[in-house]
Design a protein around this motif. Structure first.
Motif: not given
Length: 182
Positions: A5, A28, A31, A35, A38, A42, A63, A66-67, A70
């Motif tokens: 990762t 992607q 996430t 996770v 994050a 960020w 992304l 997606n985060l 989290s």
């Protein structure tokens, strides 16, 4: 965060488009569920929202969306205006990729969903004089449908139907409504 990762996150900044794209697909997918790393990426992603490379901007926007699931600190509330601004990017493909990912923020919680619905409503209204207005509006309606399919909150459906009714052109109103007949 595991080594693979870390490597893939590093590859998001690669000059090689294939390496960058493979890294994006990996991160992607990672996430798509919450996770614990994050916040390790960020700020980098937030800074990339204004990067000179439109691919980096698009990746960062998608992304960050997606985060949101989290984000226990609520950073998305501060960064959402920047994501919404990215939906107006000079490169329409970048804007569109971000717009198509925004719905995922609504899965992070009730406050996030309310913020998203307000932001998408504002974007639906303010795009009327833009070159690609009908595509923007279609993406918004489709995003609301994706959120509804995951969340089943009736207010999402009502918001979408209300927005559809504000479309003056019958042809487009019918096209947008079709998304909800599926």
């Amino acid at each position: 965060m595991d080594r693979q990762t870390q490597k893939m996150i590093g590859n998001l900044g690669s000059e090689d488009k294939d390496v960058k794209y493979q890294a994006f697909l990996y991160v992607q997918a990672a996430t798509n569920k919450p996770v614990d790393w994050a916040y390790e990426i960020w700020e980098r992603l937030k800074n990339d929202l204004t990067h000179s490379d439109n691919h980096r901007r698009a990746i960062a926007g998608q992304l960050l969306c997606n985060l949101a699931k989290s984000d226990h600190e609520g950073r998305i509330f501060l960064d959402f205006p920047d994501l919404l601004e990215l939906t107006k990017d000079k490169r329409f493909v970048t804007a569109r990729h971000t717009l198509q990912a925004l719905w995922k923020i609504g899965l992070a919680g009730e406050r996030q969903k309310e913020m998203l619905l307000n932001g998408l409503t504002e974007r639906f209204d303010d795009c009327k004089n833009e070159k690609n207005c009908t595509l923007i509006r279609f993406d918004i309606i489709e995003s609301l449908r994706k959120l509804y399919d995951q969340d089943k909150d009736e207010t999402i459906r009502q918001k979408a139907l209300t927005l559809i009714e504000t479309e003056a052109n019958f042809k487009y109103r019918r096209k947008y409504a079709f998304v909800w007949k599926k």
